[in-house]
Design an enzyme around this catalytic site. Structure first.
Site, PDB file in Angstrom:
ATOM      1  N   SER A  73       0.827  -1.199   0.000  1.00  0.00           N
ATOM      2  CA  SER A  73       0.000   0.000   0.000  1.00  0.00           C
ATOM      3  C   SER A  73       0.870   1.263   0.000  1.00  0.00           C
ATOM      4  O   SER A  73       1.683   1.448  -0.893  1.00  0.00           O
ATOM      5  CB  SER A  73      -0.959  -0.039   1.195  1.00  0.00           C
ATOM      6  OG  SER A  73      -1.974   0.916   1.072  1.00  0.00           O
ATOM      7  N   ASP A 115      -9.915  -5.621  -4.032  1.00  0.00           N
ATOM      8  CA  ASP A 115      -9.362  -4.509  -3.263  1.00  0.00           C
ATOM      9  C   ASP A 115     -10.156  -3.236  -3.551  1.00  0.00           C
ATOM     10  O   ASP A 115     -10.170  -2.743  -4.680  1.00  0.00           O
ATOM     11  CB  ASP A 115      -7.893  -4.310  -3.648  1.00  0.00           C
ATOM     12  CG  ASP A 115      -7.172  -3.322  -2.747  1.00  0.00           C
ATOM     13  OD1 ASP A 115      -7.838  -2.573  -2.012  1.00  0.00           O
ATOM     14  OD2 ASP A 115      -5.921  -3.297  -2.796  1.00  0.00           O
ATOM     15  N   HIS A 141      -7.535  -5.822   0.035  1.00  0.00           N
ATOM     16  CA  HIS A 141      -6.360  -4.966   0.119  1.00  0.00           C
ATOM     17  C   HIS A 141      -5.212  -5.635   0.874  1.00  0.00           C
ATOM     18  O   HIS A 141      -4.044  -5.525   0.488  1.00  0.00           O
ATOM     19  CB  HIS A 141      -6.743  -3.656   0.795  1.00  0.00           C
ATOM     20  CG  HIS A 141      -5.648  -2.639   0.815  1.00  0.00           C
ATOM     21  ND1 HIS A 141      -5.072  -2.147  -0.326  1.00  0.00           N
ATOM     22  CD2 HIS A 141      -5.005  -2.021   1.859  1.00  0.00           C
ATOM     23  CE1 HIS A 141      -4.129  -1.261  -0.007  1.00  0.00           C
ATOM     24  NE2 HIS A 141      -4.069  -1.180   1.313  1.00  0.00           N
TER      25      HIS A 141
END
Length: 594
Positions: A449, A537, A569
């Site tokens: 991320s 996600d 995610h």
């Protein structure tokens, strides 16, 4: 739902068979399971049950003939069948419209509570002292919903619902993010966490006196940390956090009258502590460290003023994992005046996990955390310990903006992302290479991320520095996330701009976001890269990883993309996590020549 007592199972109720609601929320921000004080009722949260669709039993006639009835019903039913219903975003896609439910065990009846305003999603509920009303947290979902996962700065409040009249009142501040109410054993005080709306994360501890409805702030936001207390950084309070005399609370012992804090784990050699329960002055907690899995410990809370030293008694003996050592590194930026933010000259921390010294120098895997407002605390992480056992040293970087180091540090990152976080991570690497027995020619990056966002910038800034990289759910193209992420507001916060629900991007803002994006510099990247993306996600669209994969492949960079059809995610779940770790470890081993 089953209820057990000392003699065995006393009740067993098939909640779904009663037809009052759909699945029960057993985890996530809405979930709760609360006994009434009489222990005759249970309060919980479930998904709202929509009216069942009735299948037309006759053939629809042409609307041209003017026939009504079945044909018209069929048209309405088909429209409802594909009606879009908002959910609460990443990891909460099955959470749409929760309802409060009360199960009467004596009367074997189930009631869906009425009176919760339509614009609120209720959760985290508990009974009032007299069992005639309930306290709950309500999330506003107008004009539309933003993702809740890891976002404690949405508009939510603590409410009181009278069951007889259906009257609902707000107990916390009107425009705030208040959650996690916990009632004292005597029913006189209500503790809850409260923070500001939008922007970055911040919290204070508030207490409401039940009879007078007067609220005081027990612990305020801490801008600059002290050795005694750095602030509150948690999403919820423990389910039982009050001492028996209803004055002290939590593992960081908070005196709610004197507004003082005592660290009950002071002097401990373990890395990370978590309070599970405090009841009848018996503390139950877990403690772990990067080289030791969690173990259960208990202690009896002494009278006020005599808490330290506290004697913790282990319930079980959990040995340390061989082949893993760890330490905290303090990273001191140079006083060069080139720091992009006022906190750039303040020290920050990193955790270094290492294999035994006999195998030095060690190849180094660098891990900036995601968030960006998150933290690598000194808890047990199986994947990091496994990397050590494979021969890698692992550097977990808590750059400026990480949680746990004061609000000023968190605020300093706004408008300086892609500068301050990237520079901090590289500085932590350089200082670790200077002070520890590490191999400067065998470096790799492992992140997800926003951590992947940092890693991509590092690879573009120093194309020859790192020999391998493995990224999960990478953030690479900021403008593309405006219409695909469950938190579009964060793209504006990233730039230090205010967000409103009616805001649409302007050309200059999109241009600025693109200039800050790794995709704009990815042509400079030469490091072999493994990408992992989840098709479900909602936080960072998997098309970010796909776009990155295509650009790198076209540029001749060794790249591989793993696509998980059921992944979100975090790519969570035992099989998925094992697959991700196995592939990442093999990629690092291969490209670092281990």
């Amino acid at each position: 739902l089953q209820v057990w007592d000392n003699s065995g199972r006393s009740h067993s109720v098939d909640l779904m068979a009663l037809g009052k609601h759909r699945e029960v929320y057993t985890e996530g921000p809405f979930a709760c399971l609360a006994w009434s004080h009489s222990e005759t009722q249970l309060l919980y949260v479930a998904k709202k049950s929509w009216p069942k669709r009735r299948s037309p039993s006759c053939h629809a006639q042409s609307p041209v003939s003017g026939a009504a009835g079945c044909g018209a019903d069929r048209a309405v039913l088909q429209g409802e069948q594909f009606m879009y219903r908002e959910d609460w975003g990443e990891a909460l896609s099955t959470r749409s419209v929760p309802v409060l439910c009360a199960l009467d065990l004596e009367g074997s009846s189930l009631l869906v509570l009425e009176g919760v305003p339509e614009h609120l999603s209720p959760g985290q509920a508990l009974w009032s002292p007299d069992d005639h009303s309930v306290v709950f947290v309500g999330w506003w979902h107008e004009p539309f919903r933003l993702g809740l996962s890891d976002c404690s700065n949405r508009r939510l409040g603590v409410f009181h619902l009278d069951l007889a009249s259906g009257h609902c009142e707000l107990l916390s501040a009107e425009h705030s993010a208040a959650c996690s109410p916990q009632l004292s054993p005597d029913g006189w005080r209500l503790l809850y966490l409260e923070g500001g709306l939008g922007g970055f994360h911040r919290q204070c501890l508030c207490m409401l006196t039940w009879q007078t409805r007067q609220t005081v702030t027990v612990l305020d936001v801490v801008r600059e940390p002290t050795e005694a207390f750095a602030g509150l950084y948690r999403e919820t309070l423990p389910p039982r956090c009050w001492a028996a005399e209803t004055r002290r609370a939590d593992l960081l012992l908070v005196d709610t009258e004197a507004a003082t804090v005592t660290n009950l784990t002071a002097g401990s050699t373990e890395g990370c502590w978590e309070l599970l329960s405090l009841q009848w002055d018996l503390l139950v907690a877990t403690c772990s460290a990067p080289h030791r899995p969690p173990s259960l410990v208990v202690a009896v809370l002494p009278p006020a003023g005599q808490e330290l030293p506290l004697r913790w008694v282990p319930v079980e003996d959990v040995p340390t994992v061989p082949g893993v050592t760890w330490k905290t590194l303090t990273v001191q930026p140079p006083c060069s005046g080139k720091s992009p933010a006022m906190h750039g000259t303040q020290a920050f921390e990193a955790l270094l996990l290492s294999p035994p010294d006999g195998t030095a120098p060690h190849p180094l895997v660098v891990c900036p955390h995601d968030g960006p407002h998150a933290v690598f605390d000194a808890r047990w992480r199986p994947s990091m310990a496994a990397l050590c056992q494979l021969g890698f040293a692992v550097l977990l970087v808590n750059y400026h903006g990480s949680l746990g180091f004061g609000q000023a540090s968190i605020s300093s990152l706004l408008s300086h992302m892609d500068e301050q976080d990237v520079a901090d991570t590289q500085l932590a690497v350089e200082q670790a290479l200077c002070s520890e027995t590490l191999d400067p020619h065998h470096l790799a990056l492992l992140a997800g991320s926003h951590g992947a966002f940092i890693a991509l910038h590092l690879l573009a800034h120093e194309p020859e520095r790192y020999q391998a990289c493995a990224l999960r759910s990478p953030v690479s193209n900021l403008p593309a996330l405006l219409g695909t992420s469950d938190i579009p507001n964060w793209r504006y916060t990233f730039l230090g701009l205010p967000y409103t629900f009616v805001r649409v991007p302007h050309a200059e803002e999109v241009a600025t976001m693109l200039l800050c994006s790794p995709i704009a510099q990815v042509a400079r990247v030469r490091t072999p890269m493994l990408l992992c993306g989840g098709a479900w996600d909602q936080r960072v669209s998997p098309t970010q990883a796909l776009e990155l994969y295509r650009v790198l492949q076209a540029g001749g960079v060794p790249v591989r993309l793993l696509w998980y059809p059921e992944g979100g995610h975090m790519l969570a779940g035992v099989e998925m996590e094992a697959n991700v770790f196995g592939n990442c470890a093999c990629w690092l081993l291969w490209h670092l020549g281990q």
